[in-house]
Design an enzyme around this catalytic site. Structure first.
Site, PDB file in Angstrom:
ATOM      1  CG  ASP A   1      -2.249   0.701   0.947  1.00 32.31           C
ATOM      2  OD1 ASP A   1      -2.253   1.634   0.122  1.00 32.31           O
ATOM      3  OD2 ASP A   1      -3.275   0.344   1.552  1.00 32.31           O
TER       4      ASP A   1
ATOM      5  CD  GLU B   1      -7.375   5.266   2.428  1.00 38.29           C
ATOM      6  OE1 GLU B   1      -6.416   5.035   3.179  1.00 38.29           O
ATOM      7  OE2 GLU B   1      -7.230   5.395   1.195  1.00 38.29           O
TER       8      GLU B   1
END
Length: 1006
Positions: A621, A811
């Site tokens: 990520d 997020e």
């Protein structure tokens, strides 16, 4: 995936050039200076779009204070701009010109100058210009810096030639990387960090006369010219001027082939000469230099032939162009060979540095120079959320990515890049693309075929812009609605998540990967491995996040049953890449404590690759290895040894490449591990057909945002709507009714699309093309009155529809406790109270997770969970007006209060507002018959289960569910809710008989 493409880097000043010029150096015949800011009050303190000076910073303490202060020693006029600051992250101020007026033309000047009151603190101050684009906040940034190392006033002169393209941040991802000077939108200063101080400046103005060398440029139509051996390369050389005026003096360009890996006389015929563009030549005039290459019979690597250009009278190109004689005659280039053999051949030829390059992924806007693609042999680039070309069109995307691919052709083996984006609900970075409901809405549809179709549309639109790789789908099993990523999940039940993994085939095609070469398929990514949806509230240590990127504490049994299960299905479906989670995994009872997933070799190497048999590659990520404890070398070593194959290092690609090669050379990472990683990456590139067709196939671009694609999104929006309450049959609406519409989300396409739409965090307003819910209602119904805040008179209406909910987030920014909660806004609550107090009403909740409406539920006649339906508000209107029946079911439990969280299907204590699987219908006939009907359905369910008939089994259990829901109505109790929710889990796992038994228990508990 966290994306900071729209956030200014905390390392803003890193790598900036120190620059300070003492005193004016202008010539006697220079024109008078052009004032930009006198700071006498002519420019207000105001935010865009008005012209003004405004401050900014990384948090509430970082913006400086500003004032126009009268000073006797002011270098110009009576006042100066002064201020104080104490910055921990980043902060500064900007002068933006008005957005509704034309940009300024600075092309006639040599540079910009201003007075600065030196503090002699030795600190750097960043000064940047805003060039081109739509406005000051959508421009291209060019930067330089000066060091405050004197005391008192000094006039600094900065020629425009001293400014460089900013690589750590561009508002719209950059435009053309040319400081054109004809469309300037202002300037900005970034003040030093690390201690309180003050500043003063005065008299910003343009100075000097731009000589032709600054106004005229020689450019080539490309930096790289690939050519088949034996053919000739045509290098187009153009003279261009700022403002497109004819050149005032002659421009000469001397050229010659010089150096490179090609051998003169053997691989190419050398050329040498001179071109002249006479005075008066029109801007845009071109000449062509031809470089012939020579043919031999041997297979060879690609060879470079630089063409050195020496320019007089104009600015030379930023780099000399190079002809590249294509690699040829080598086994890995033979498309008829099996992929495995091609990979083995290519791998055997590569150096360690080239292998390290393949394992490196950079953010496209962070490239110091496009030449770094070849210099570091980069394997991949990505666009973070909001990192887009300008203009943000399909053609611009394809052109941009083709430009990057062209750079990769200048490497020895011409290994193509694999470009990736987060297309998590359609091609969501692209304005005008078809935006699907977020995963939570797709999960609510309970329709695997719909998930497949959504994947197909997404893949087709993404690939048509030249992008072969999608960082989707998210296979998280969300277990706590306080998580900001909740809407990225299909639901709280692993069985539901698995049922929606048909999206992988929509994206990739056949599990074998044979369809990946098609122009409407992309490589998919299963993320975030593993258990990101199980993070414990309060465990996050990332900034102000409360749950995202935190710690998941589970038994091994729970890990296997809940979080790992969807990944085995993804592997079986042939998913090409897997992305680990930022979170940490703490398996209770193993005494190891929390382990960052990017460092968890037991899970990545042991479970994913060895046990599950995953043969794709693992991509990290965004900057995720930086969260592994230890120094940077340790981060690299630990993550690669744990099984990561490609590392997303958006801004640190040079450091990563160097560190990785150092670690291998030192023996701390084995050559075998590197070869395994690179083999996995190359395998997917070969499967995608990138070696044969590295450039964009835009033949499908006309389908982007097409009626055909939007029809799929419209169906998805309709099927995602979950009818939670419908007292008195308020829904569906009738076209004869006069409808009063209110609420914050009735007419806002940005809100209904949610985060990850055009930008990382998303935003409110008309951010892309589509239909709002209100617009859909107006097309579907008759008389509609709209009042966002319900301030318009309510009299004379038959029914009200209040569309409430959240504004976009993504997020951990959306974590509850990080500035967010599960309550409606005060304005939305007031709108509900007013409308529902005046007439029968339906309330639609547009959100990525449940909102707590229990205290108002008694006043609401109909309640709909609309989730984040995307760009097609027509789909919501379809079910509101009965064109389609409500068929959606809750993909997660709707709680009564935040104190209940986490609450999930299967919990021993379970007393929600609405249970998992709940979803009323507006079908004209709902099954009836009571216990006798349920007994008959139980028998039929057992037969379907034994026969393995999924279609029949689902239909039977659905009949039983609708029958039971009708009796439960709004008297949902703990005794009825638990077996009801359990039944839906059993249905999804193929246990139809047990599902009907649970529903019968729920029926009896009412």
């Amino acid at each position: 995936m966290r994306r900071t493409a729209l956030l200014v880097s905390a390392t803003l000043l890193t790598g900036l050039l120190p620059f300070a010029v003492a005193g004016p150096a202008s010539g006697a015949d220079d024109p008078a200076p052009v004032p930009v800011d006198n700071f006498e009050g002519e420019v207000p303190f105001a935010n865009p779009p008005a012209e003004g000076i405004f401050t900014w910073g990384s948090d509430t303490d970082d913006p400086p204070t500003l004032e126009l202060a009268a000073r006797d020693d002011a270098p110009q006029g009576e006042k100066v701009l002064s201020g104080t600051y104490d910055i921990s992250g980043y902060g500064g101020f900007t002068h933006d010109f008005a957005f509704d007026k034309p940009a300024h033309d600075w092309s006639a000047s040599k540079g910009i100058r201003f007075w600065w009151d030196g503090r002699n603190n030795g600190k750097k101050v960043n000064f940047e210009l805003k060039d081109g684009g739509a406005n000051g906040e959508a421009s291209e940034l060019w930067t330089t810096s000066f060091t405050d190392d004197w005391t008192g006033w000094k006039q600094l002169e900065i020629p425009f030639t001293a400014f460089t393209y900013r690589t750590d941040y561009q508002p719209v991802g950059g435009i053309d990387r040319i400081l054109g000077l004809t469309e300037m939108w202002g300037y900005a200063l970034t003040l030093p960090v690390g201690g309180a101080d003050q500043f003063a400046m005065d008299g910003v103005e343009l100075y000097g006369k731009a000589d032709q060398a600054l106004r005229a440029n020689v450019v080539t139509d490309a930096a790289v010219y690939p050519v088949e051996e034996g053919r000739s390369a045509a290098v187009k050389i153009t003279v261009a001027t700022t403002g497109s005026a004819p050149i005032e003096e002659p421009v000469t360009v001397a050229y010659e082939t010089d150096g490179g890996t090609g051998e003169s006389g053997k691989d190419y015929t050398p050329v040498k000469g001179e071109l002249t563009f006479p005075a008066g030549t029109a801007s845009g005039t071109s000449r062509t230099v031809t470089v012939p290459t020579l043919r031999d019979k041997a297979g060879e690597n690609a060879e470079t032939v630089p063409l050195k250009l020496t320019v007089t009278g104009a600015k030379a190109p930023a780099e000399n162009p190079q002809v590249v004689i294509d690699a040829h005659g080598l086994p890995y280039l033979d498309a008829k060979l099996p992929v495995k053999k091609r990979v083995a051949d290519l791998l055997s030829r590569m150096s360690l540095a080239e292998k390290a390059g393949q394992m490196t992924q950079a953010e496209r806007g962070a490239l110091t120079t496009p030449g770094d693609i070849a210099a570091y042999g980069l394997g991949s680039l990505l666009s973070g959320g909001g990192s887009t070309p300008t203009p943000n069109t399909p053609a611009a995307w394809a052109k941009m990515i083709d430009g990057f691919q062209l750079r990769a052709q200048a490497t020895r083996f011409q290994i193509p890049l694999i470009y990736g984006v987060d297309a998590v609900h359609g091609h969501n970075n692209l304005v005008g693309a078809t935006i699907m409901p977020h995963n939570i809405g797709i999960g609510a549809s309970r329709d695997p075929q719909l998930a497949h179709e959504a994947g197909k549309v997404t893949a087709a639109e993404v690939r048509a812009t030249g992008i072969p790789w999608d960082f989707a789908p998210c296979l998280c099993v969300t277990r706590d609605e306080r998580w900001g990523r909740t809407y990225e999940s299909f639901g709280e039940d692993p069985a539901l998540v698995e049922s929606m993994e048909t999206v992988i085939q929509g994206l990739q095609g056949a599990p074998s990967g044979k369809d990946l070469k098609r122009n409407d398929k992309v490589l998919a990514t299963a993320k975030h491995f593993v258990a990101d949806g199980g993070t414990e509230y309060g465990s996050s240590t990332t900034g102000t996040y409360t749950i995202d990127q935190g710690i998941t504490k589970v038994t091994r049994q729970e890990l296997e049953a809940v979080h790992l299960a969807p990944y085995q299905d993804a592997v079986d479906r042939g998913v090409g890449t897997v992305m680990p989670s930022y979170s940490s995994l703490d398996i209770l009872g193993d005494s190891e404590g929390p382990v960052k997933m990017h460092a968890d070799a037991a899970m990545i190497n042991g479970v994913l690759k060895d046990r599950m048999g995953f043969d794709g590659f693992v991509i990290s990520d965004w900057q995720a290895i930086d969260q592994i404890p230890g120094d940077y070398a340790s981060d690299v070593r630990t993550s690669v040894n744990a099984g990561l194959d490609m590392i997303m290092v958006p801004y640190a690609y040079k450091d990563f490449h160097r560190t990785l090669t150092d670690e291998v050379t030192a023996g701390r990472i084995s050559g075998k591990r590197i070869d395994d990683a690179v083999s996995r990456i190359l395998t997917q590139k070969f499967k995608l057909g990138l070696f044969e067709k590295p450039y964009a196939d835009t033949s499908g671009a006309s389908e982007i945002g097409s009626a055909k694609h939007r029809a799929v999104a419209r169906e998805a929006a309709a099927e995602s709507q979950v009818l939670l309450k419908n007292a008195g049959g308020v829904l569906p609406l009738k076209k004869s009714q006069k409808v009063y519409v209110a609420g914050s989300n009735a007419d806002d396409i940005g809100n209904q699309a949610g985060g990850w739409t055009i930008t990382w965090q998303g935003s409110s307003g008309k951010i892309t093309d589509g239909t709002t819910i209100l617009e859909g209602m107006r097309k579907a119904g008759s008389a509609v009155t709209y009042s966002k805040d319900a301030s318009a008179p309510t009299e004379g209406h038959d029914v009200g529809v209040v569309v409430v909910g959240v504004t976009p987030y993504a997020e951990g920014v959306g974590d509850v406790g990080n500035g967010n909660d599960l309550l409606l806004s005060a304005a939305d609550r007031a709108a509900v109270d007013k409308v529902c107090g005046a007439m029968k009403c339906a309330v639609l909740v547009v959100s990525g997770r449940p909102q707590l409406v229990g205290d108002q539920l008694g006043d609401i006649d109909a309640l709909v969970a609309s989730w984040l339906p995307g760009t097609e508000g027509d789909g919501v209107a379809d079910v509101l007006y009965g064109k389609r029946a409500f068929t959606g079911q809750l993909p997660l439990t709707w709680p009564k209060s935040e104190a209940q969280l986490p609450i999930n299907v299967g919990d021993s204590s379970y007393d929600p507002q609405f249970p998992y699987g709940w979803g009323l219908t507006t079908l004209t006939s709902v099954p009836s018959g009571g216990t006798s009907a349920l007994k008959a359905l139980a028998v039929a369910a057992a037969v379907a289960e034994k026969a393995g008939s999924e279609t029949a089994g689902r239909a039977i259990v659905t009949k039983a569910r609708l029958l039971v829901q009708q009796k439960m109505g709004q008297t949902i109790t703990a005794a009825s809710a638990k077996p009801f929710a359990d039944a839906d889990h059993l249905l999804l796992t193929g246990r139809y008989g047990q599902a009907v038994a649970k529903l019968t228990a729920a029926y009896g508990a009412v």
